[in-house]
Design a protein around this motif. Structure first.
Motif, PDB file in Angstrom:
ATOM      1  N   ILE A 253       0.821  -1.213   0.000  1.00 49.41           N
ATOM      2  CA  ILE A 253       0.000   0.000   0.000  1.00 49.41           C
ATOM      3  C   ILE A 253       0.853   1.261   0.000  1.00 49.41           C
ATOM      4  CG2 ILE A 253      -0.326   0.099   2.506  1.00 49.41           C
ATOM      5  CD1 ILE A 253      -3.216   1.013   1.938  1.00 49.41           C
ATOM      6  N   PRO A 257       0.587   5.897  -2.510  1.00 44.23           N
ATOM      7  CA  PRO A 257       0.847   7.340  -2.370  1.00 44.23           C
ATOM      8  C   PRO A 257       2.241   7.741  -2.837  1.00 44.23           C
ATOM      9  CG  PRO A 257       0.751   6.262  -0.204  1.00 44.23           C
ATOM     10  CD  PRO A 257       0.277   5.262  -1.215  1.00 44.23           C
ATOM     11  N   PRO A 283     -11.313  -6.088   1.761  1.00 47.93           N
ATOM     12  CA  PRO A 283     -10.693  -5.075   2.641  1.00 47.93           C
ATOM     13  C   PRO A 283      -9.465  -4.409   2.026  1.00 47.93           C
ATOM     14  CG  PRO A 283     -10.615  -7.298   3.639  1.00 47.93           C
ATOM     15  CD  PRO A 283     -11.484  -7.380   2.441  1.00 47.93           C
ATOM     16  N   MET A 286     -10.579  -1.820  -0.464  1.00 43.55           N
ATOM     17  CA  MET A 286     -11.043  -0.616   0.224  1.00 43.55           C
ATOM     18  C   MET A 286      -9.849   0.214   0.716  1.00 43.55           C
ATOM     19  SD  MET A 286     -14.178  -2.529   2.213  1.00 43.55           S
ATOM     20  CE  MET A 286     -14.763  -1.133   3.192  1.00 43.55           C
ATOM     21  N   GLY A 287      -8.859  -0.478   1.258  1.00 39.88           N
ATOM     22  CA  GLY A 287      -7.657   0.213   1.735  1.00 39.88           C
ATOM     23  C   GLY A 287      -6.937   0.937   0.612  1.00 39.88           C
ATOM     24  N   ALA A 290      -8.775   4.070  -0.320  1.00 36.57           N
ATOM     25  CA  ALA A 290      -8.595   5.091   0.721  1.00 36.57           C
ATOM     26  C   ALA A 290      -7.212   5.728   0.631  1.00 36.57           C
ATOM     27  CB  ALA A 290      -8.806   4.462   2.102  1.00 36.57           C
ATOM     28  N   ALA A 291      -6.228   4.942   0.198  1.00 37.89           N
ATOM     29  CA  ALA A 291      -4.849   5.451   0.113  1.00 37.89           C
ATOM     30  C   ALA A 291      -4.575   6.212  -1.175  1.00 37.89           C
ATOM     31  CB  ALA A 291      -3.861   4.294   0.273  1.00 37.89           C
ATOM     32  N   GLY A 329     -18.493   3.681  -0.525  1.00 36.80           N
ATOM     33  CA  GLY A 329     -18.436   4.476   0.703  1.00 36.80           C
ATOM     34  C   GLY A 329     -17.054   5.074   0.912  1.00 36.80           C
ATOM     35  N   VAL A 330     -16.050   4.256   0.739  1.00 36.27           N
ATOM     36  CA  VAL A 330     -14.683   4.741   0.922  1.00 36.27           C
ATOM     37  C   VAL A 330     -14.355   5.793  -0.136  1.00 36.27           C
ATOM     38  CG1 VAL A 330     -12.243   4.079   0.893  1.00 36.27           C
ATOM     39  CG2 VAL A 330     -13.932   2.583   1.993  1.00 36.27           C
ATOM     40  N   ALA A 333     -15.453   9.144   0.702  1.00 38.58           N
ATOM     41  CA  ALA A 333     -14.633   9.776   1.744  1.00 38.58           C
ATOM     42  C   ALA A 333     -13.375  10.412   1.176  1.00 38.58           C
ATOM     43  CB  ALA A 333     -14.277   8.750   2.822  1.00 38.58           C
TER      44      ALA A 333
ATOM     45  N   ILE D 253      -0.633  -4.249   4.599  1.00 36.67           N
ATOM     46  CA  ILE D 253      -2.078  -4.097   4.799  1.00 36.67           C
ATOM     47  C   ILE D 253      -2.808  -5.437   4.782  1.00 36.67           C
ATOM     48  CG2 ILE D 253      -2.621  -3.689   2.357  1.00 36.67           C
ATOM     49  CD1 ILE D 253      -4.686  -1.602   3.351  1.00 36.67           C
ATOM     50  N   PRO D 283      -2.107   8.839   3.958  1.00 33.11           N
ATOM     51  CA  PRO D 283      -2.826   7.889   3.093  1.00 33.11           C
ATOM     52  C   PRO D 283      -2.777   6.446   3.600  1.00 33.11           C
ATOM     53  CG  PRO D 283      -0.953   8.931   1.927  1.00 33.11           C
ATOM     54  CD  PRO D 283      -1.134   9.654   3.207  1.00 33.11           C
ATOM     55  N   VAL D 284      -1.661   6.044   4.185  1.00 34.39           N
ATOM     56  CA  VAL D 284      -1.587   4.659   4.671  1.00 34.39           C
ATOM     57  C   VAL D 284      -2.463   4.487   5.920  1.00 34.39           C
ATOM     58  CG1 VAL D 284      -0.043   2.858   5.589  1.00 34.39           C
ATOM     59  CG2 VAL D 284       0.609   4.168   3.550  1.00 34.39           C
ATOM     60  N   MET D 286      -5.275   6.034   6.394  1.00 34.76           N
ATOM     61  CA  MET D 286      -6.627   5.930   5.854  1.00 34.76           C
ATOM     62  C   MET D 286      -6.874   4.524   5.286  1.00 34.76           C
ATOM     63  SD  MET D 286      -6.604   9.725   4.112  1.00 34.76           S
ATOM     64  CE  MET D 286      -8.204   9.664   3.318  1.00 34.76           C
ATOM     65  N   GLY D 287      -5.869   4.012   4.587  1.00 38.68           N
ATOM     66  CA  GLY D 287      -5.984   2.669   4.022  1.00 38.68           C
ATOM     67  C   GLY D 287      -6.149   1.612   5.096  1.00 38.68           C
ATOM     68  N   ALA D 288      -5.410   1.753   6.170  1.00 36.73           N
ATOM     69  CA  ALA D 288      -5.472   0.749   7.239  1.00 36.73           C
ATOM     70  C   ALA D 288      -6.850   0.719   7.886  1.00 36.73           C
ATOM     71  CB  ALA D 288      -4.394   1.029   8.283  1.00 36.73           C
ATOM     72  N   ALA D 290      -9.661   1.693   6.467  1.00 36.89           N
ATOM     73  CA  ALA D 290     -10.592   1.144   5.474  1.00 36.89           C
ATOM     74  C   ALA D 290     -10.502  -0.379   5.444  1.00 36.89           C
ATOM     75  CB  ALA D 290     -10.304   1.720   4.090  1.00 36.89           C
ATOM     76  N   ALA D 291      -9.310  -0.924   5.698  1.00 34.19           N
ATOM     77  CA  ALA D 291      -9.129  -2.369   5.654  1.00 34.19           C
ATOM     78  C   ALA D 291      -9.513  -3.063   6.951  1.00 34.19           C
ATOM     79  CB  ALA D 291      -7.674  -2.694   5.312  1.00 34.19           C
ATOM     80  N   GLY D 329     -13.730  10.429   7.816  1.00 35.64           N
ATOM     81  CA  GLY D 329     -14.550  10.099   6.647  1.00 35.64           C
ATOM     82  C   GLY D 329     -14.468   8.626   6.301  1.00 35.64           C
ATOM     83  N   VAL D 330     -13.261   8.094   6.297  1.00 40.97           N
ATOM     84  CA  VAL D 330     -13.088   6.679   5.990  1.00 40.97           C
ATOM     85  C   VAL D 330     -13.746   5.817   7.074  1.00 40.97           C
ATOM     86  CG1 VAL D 330     -11.396   4.833   5.669  1.00 40.97           C
ATOM     87  CG2 VAL D 330     -10.962   7.097   4.689  1.00 40.97           C
ATOM     88  N   ALA D 333     -17.297   5.293   6.625  1.00 37.27           N
ATOM     89  CA  ALA D 333     -17.611   4.357   5.539  1.00 37.27           C
ATOM     90  C   ALA D 333     -17.526   2.905   5.994  1.00 37.27           C
ATOM     91  CB  ALA D 333     -16.686   4.603   4.346  1.00 37.27           C
ATOM     92  N   VAL D 334     -16.780   2.636   7.074  1.00 40.03           N
ATOM     93  CA  VAL D 334     -16.685   1.256   7.568  1.00 40.03           C
ATOM     94  C   VAL D 334     -17.372   1.099   8.921  1.00 40.03           C
ATOM     95  CG1 VAL D 334     -14.628   0.644   6.233  1.00 40.03           C
ATOM     96  CG2 VAL D 334     -14.331   1.697   8.478  1.00 40.03           C
TER      97      VAL D 334
END
Lengths: 348, 348, 348, 348
Positions: A253, A257, A283, A286-287, A290-291, A329-330, A333, D253, D283-284, D286-288, D290-291, D329-330, D333-334
């Protein structure tokens, strides 16, 4: 580049190094320190030069300070590249690119059924493999041109652009004829001849990161394509090979970015290969969104236990539709949208 | 294959799995345990099947029990393969194969001079790159056919077989015409089309292990070639990619005895790429021979700091000659010989 | 250290960075380039400083140019350290150190029998684990002090120094009382408290490389011990963790010559853990000696299939004796000797 | 466990293996195949047994079919564990745990200021290091007990539980007195003595994954603690060590959803160490979330370029507050929440 000279070098030794730098067509800027001397090399960092300087006597280390790629970099182009792939779909904009379909194209009906299934759930790009890279020579290697036809027909029927893998220069004309996006697989990320050739084609190309491809090498693979004149390059993170055996690959991940920071090119996430396990696909998808990923590539199969390849990581239509709802949803966001209910309704 | 079923599976669930096994053309042998049930799958382990079974409901894990390769295995051929590569040199016998020369072929004189230099020091096979895989599109990519000619001429003049890398199916006829051994580079270990094509040629092929190539994948790459009818395959360990940054690659010495145990094919060690540092090449070369390697591939350059590629890991003629003396002692301890003083005397 | 400043930095930005360097007690040497400016930081590279400079605005990268360790380095001491471990045995000299014995100490008789067995085959140091690091809390964790006694008695009876692992500061007095060499296991290479404490003891300490320990981190672990006043440090390469699953660990032969180049400390090879497979132990042992290792650590068990731990990688007495004969030949080729037939004859 | 016997084993060989299985206190279930025979071992998979069986003659491979951990598994406890850490904060519930603060505790004022800063931005747990694991013996190692006091005071003043790292059994009483959550660092994940000891304490313990810790080893580290009677264990993914050099660590992740599937314990993500670069932390993070992560651990420093450690990866208060808004925000969504504006308002 910066050359660090070992403490025991004499002024004559320094002189030899400076002269070598100058012979290479660069300027040398010498800073003599109490312990170590340092030589700044002024002019572009060329890949060969680091190696050459490292082999000079009394050179302790050579540090590159400029990036080896140009066309793919944010310095070259500050704004994100958005690539039009046909049928009104583009990659790198606000709407996410959702590539979905079976790993292998199995037959005409199955391909058409898959296209309908993923389209209904919200995918906007259709994937399917006609040429399959297989670790064993005894495994199913894909339907070839016949498969390409099924894929293109299914895409046309559903109004979706299609993406498929090109494995060899030999097949480039066929693949370029049928595909809207040409995929370069992970095992070919450093097949430099193939990169050169897809650089001469006018179709968008998606380059998957190699199993042990460093970010810099991956961007240089994209640079190969752009250097031949094709600006429509998409990157795809699909997991790397690590010591962990609990999953087939480790989805990186961090790469999402970082690549968005270093490059203007769009980045797609492939959590199907990035995990290799059905239960982790959603999952991680989704991650990735989000990233900051610009889209997803997902293996979908109506009957994963009968898939001709990669069944263990394929989602059914139902689970894929569920994924689309979760991703929506993500996406909201992070101010992105998923391909619309409208489009999918139209396809029904 | 063995299928382990999760504890919560009902007899009906087991039944479904058994039926799927049978539909795949295999026999199922069910052992119902108190905690978990186990299904033995009788018949050859096919690559697709593991994946298919793993995606069945209630399957916890699938274990392969047979090796996915056949022709390369010790079961297929118990005695070591010895490959005649011309000029009285063979690979896999008592005498070690010592492949040496520059990374890139630079010009006619340099190639001839290199051949003379490595021959005098005891090399019995000449190496040189005409097509160079380069991470950057802006690096020197080799002289192509012109380079092949220089290499072949130099080999003929010194009475040595030559080895050079083939990067693309496009160049296969040229490379096969000039080379005595065709090298498949690490980055092409899973370029399956290329493997198929060199399998149809009648020249010996040396397959380098990929940067993150597992032993099984590497043997399957060799299997690709043998499956097309070419039995003359040589393996080459050239270091793998790990977390360690102190060297360019990590030479995997474990691979030498393991591959010799699993396969009848000869194995060459490349400590130049396996370390990426001049100072480590000789000790690692000695270690590889002590561990059972059938030969070495060494980058040698009369002037490493002016090499067009890989200077940092090249030995001078003098150091290469020193290496040959050190290797000779180790070779004797493992009942191998280095190419003779006689041969090198003749070349002077 | 060298600080590379990003192209868009203004003279004011540069000024801020220069001032920060000066506040850290270092001198700054600014070279303004056309594209990038470079600031040489004069004074020792401290670990915190790199991090601090990297977080400054407009800093693109920070390169360390000096090594972070001192006492373990060749610059500090040019000649190899030879460590006397008692009973006339020393490590780092011409005679190889051969440490052998069971993974775990099982009982008094078994320990004595093992000592006799390995001594007869030519080992000069006895190993055995009283405290065992076990991945699972439910596995056998060793006999503790009772085991230390059995080990020390067996060593005394055979006239051999003994080595055993220390896992916790709590047990340091006991272990230091019984052991001639204290082993720090791979999983404790960065247990910094433990390193500090063994630095205060007057017994030789052998530090195994961590599963993912970089060379620099490993040397810094040794530096911890030397910094506390204990100069008798031995390094042990025992294989690293990579993507390869064909063996338990990947023995890193590159590390042997590199560590000998960077440091004056002796280096032992542990091919038992470095491979995890009986069949690979002997060839890798031979390779390590050829590459310059100062000795070997080998797991030996009279009955590997009944060993309480690590049976899969243990050699029987017979195979160990065979290994000693094979190693003797390689040792001779690199001007080393194995512990003598005389000694082993005396022990019978 | 399943034992696969090599094809050349005779009925007598099989018999010997079966007897060994039975002597180990397990039942053997033999399936004789045409090519290979398979022996099912009935009874719990013990870590030693695999090793023992692998070393038996004619055994080709041994496959474990049960998991080596129990108390941490979903089979043992199906519902997620929620851990109360004081001040009304719990980990593993709907509200995310946001641990924030400086890497090192620097002085009293700085600690109090940090607590206020992160509290205002929405953190609900305060972090700070009093004992710092440092690769070099010459780096700042923390304030020790004095630091613990500053941390506890700051936490009390802001009404937040505090977390800090314990590095040695020696300091366990002090750390347990001041900390609400005891952290076991990545380098101590397999410091088994330390795991045993924190298992005897009644405070929640957070176990970071080792740099090369496999998921199974990480869960077994948690099992060590639970096996001693402490059920309050939290896992923390903080990035693994891979071949990629573009970031300090590679945040894994995949581990988040996999650990949530295998275990009932909560999982925290540490994107500061997981990336090592400021620009990737948000960003990471946010990803975590979301996951599926249950919270975050973030390094925050009012002045990263003056932090005594890890400045390169620390966020300023402003960026941390921005992160909290993005994460909110993320989280929505979860179906998770971030610690409330209410709480933070109250702290002002």
């Amino acid at each position: 580049m910066i050359i660090v000279v070992s403490p025991n070098a004499t002024p004559e030794d320094l002189d030899i190094i400076v002269r070598q730098v100058e012979e290479s067509g660069r300027q040398a800027h010498l800073s003599v320190g109490t312990e170590r001397s340092i030589i700044g090399v002024i002019g572009p960092d060329m890949p060969e030069l680091q190696d050459m300087f490292e082999s000079l006597p009394h050179v302790e280390s050579v540090h590159r300070v400029t990036k080896p790629y140009k066309l793919v970099s944010r310095e070259f182009r500050a704004t994100p590249t958005v690539i039009d792939v046909g049928y009104g779909v583009s990659i790198g904009g606000t709407e996410l690119a959702i590539m979905a379909g079976p790993c292998s194209i199995e037959n005409e009906d199955h391909m058409m059924d898959s296209a309908r299934g993923v389209r209904a759930a919200g995918a906007n790009i259709l994937r399917g493999g006609a040429y399959k890279p297989r670790t064993s020579p005894y495994a199913f290697r894909g339907l070839g041109v016949e498969g390409l036809e099924y894929l293109a027909n299914a895409g046309r029927a559903m109004g979706m652009p299609v993406i498929t893998e090109l494995m060899s220069v030999r097949d480039i004309d066929e693949v370029a004829r049928y595909a809207d996006i040409i995929q370069i697989g992970a095992r070919n990320m450093q097949n430099f001849m193939l990169l050169d050739e897809v650089g001469k084609v006018r179709k968008p190309v998606m380059v998957k990161r190699a199993l042990s491809g460093q970010i810099e090498e991956w961007l240089l693979a994209a640079e190969y394509i752009m250097a031949q004149g094709n600006p429509n390059v998409i990157l795809c993170e699909r997991g790397i090979r690590t010591f962990e055996t609990a999953y087939r690959n480790t989805f990186d991940i961090n790469a999402i970015p970082l690549v968005k920071e270093l490059s203007h090119l769009p980045v797609i996430a492939d959590p199907s290969h990035g995990t290799g396990k059905q239960g982790l696909v959603i999952p991680v998808a989704m991650g990735a969104i989000a990233a900051g990923a610009d889209g997803l590539m997902i293996e979908v199969h109506n009957n994963p236990e009968r898939a001709l390849s990669d069944g263990a990581q394929s989602l059914t239509y139902e689970r894929f539709a569920g994924m689309m709802r979760s991703v929506a949803g993500v996406a909201a966001a992070v101010e992105r949208t998923v391909p619309g209910v409208g489009a999918s309704a139209a396809a029904r």
